[in-house]
Design a protein around this motif. Structure first.
Motif, PDB file in Angstrom:
ATOM      1  N   SER A   1       1.527   3.268  39.401  1.00 18.22           N
ATOM      2  CA  SER A   1       0.542   4.104  40.088  1.00 18.22           C
ATOM      3  C   SER A   1      -0.740   4.311  39.290  1.00 18.22           C
ATOM      4  CB  SER A   1       1.163   5.460  40.433  1.00 18.22           C
ATOM      5  OG  SER A   1       2.246   5.267  41.330  1.00 18.22           O
TER       6      SER A   1
ATOM      7  N   PRO B   1      -6.862   0.974  42.205  1.00 18.69           N
ATOM      8  CA  PRO B   1      -6.365   1.013  43.586  1.00 18.69           C
ATOM      9  C   PRO B   1      -7.414   0.513  44.581  1.00 18.69           C
ATOM     10  CG  PRO B   1      -6.562   3.232  42.658  1.00 18.69           C
ATOM     11  CD  PRO B   1      -6.962   2.279  41.599  1.00 18.69           C
TER      12      PRO B   1
ATOM     13  N   ARG C   1      -1.908   5.356  45.772  1.00 17.13           N
ATOM     14  CA  ARG C   1      -1.608   4.602  44.548  1.00 17.13           C
ATOM     15  C   ARG C   1      -0.175   4.062  44.558  1.00 17.13           C
ATOM     16  NH1 ARG C   1      -5.981   6.024  41.133  1.00 17.13           N
ATOM     17  NH2 ARG C   1      -4.974   5.344  39.227  1.00 17.13           N
TER      18      ARG C   1
END
Length: 122
Positions: A69, A102, A109
């Motif tokens: 992430s 991202p 994410r």
């Protein structure tokens, strides 16, 4: 005293290991879907040790890895290569140089597993 030194050493090594940051369960995606989730910060990168690759046969390495992430690469694994083993280390080195941000459609994410093929010329 030996136990204390060993304990400090083990804790130091564990603390240095990078742990993936996962906002949710990672999703397995195809390479052509990657741009829907993550964009590479740089489109290209190079190796400083081209001399060590000179004379090797042309080939490729397919590597599966996790983009967490935070856009960091984790757990790279060679899943296929030709000629087998010749370019594996170079492929793993390439994956470790990759950085991601991202995509605009990936506000959450979403971490992903993806496989990328790296082609090499000897």
């Amino acid at each position: 005293m030996r136990k204390l030194v060993l304990t400090v050493l083990v804790l130091g090594l564990v603390g240095c290991m990078s742990v993936p940051n996962l906002a949710s369960q990672p999703k397995e995606i195809a390479e052509d879907e990657l741009s829907n989730y993550w964009e590479m910060v740089s489109d290209s990168f190079s190796f400083n040790s081209a001399i060590s690759y000179k004379g090797r046969p042309d080939g490729y390495v397919k590597i599966r890895y996790l983009i967490d992430s935070d856009g960091e690469v984790h757990d790279p694994d060679v899943v296929e290569s030709e000629p087998e083993g010749v370019w594996d280390a170079a492929g793993l080195k390439a994956v470790k140089k990759m950085e991601f941000v991202p995509a605009s459609d990936n506000a959450d994410r979403m971490p992903v597993y993806v496989s990328t093929v790296f082609k090499f010329v000897g």
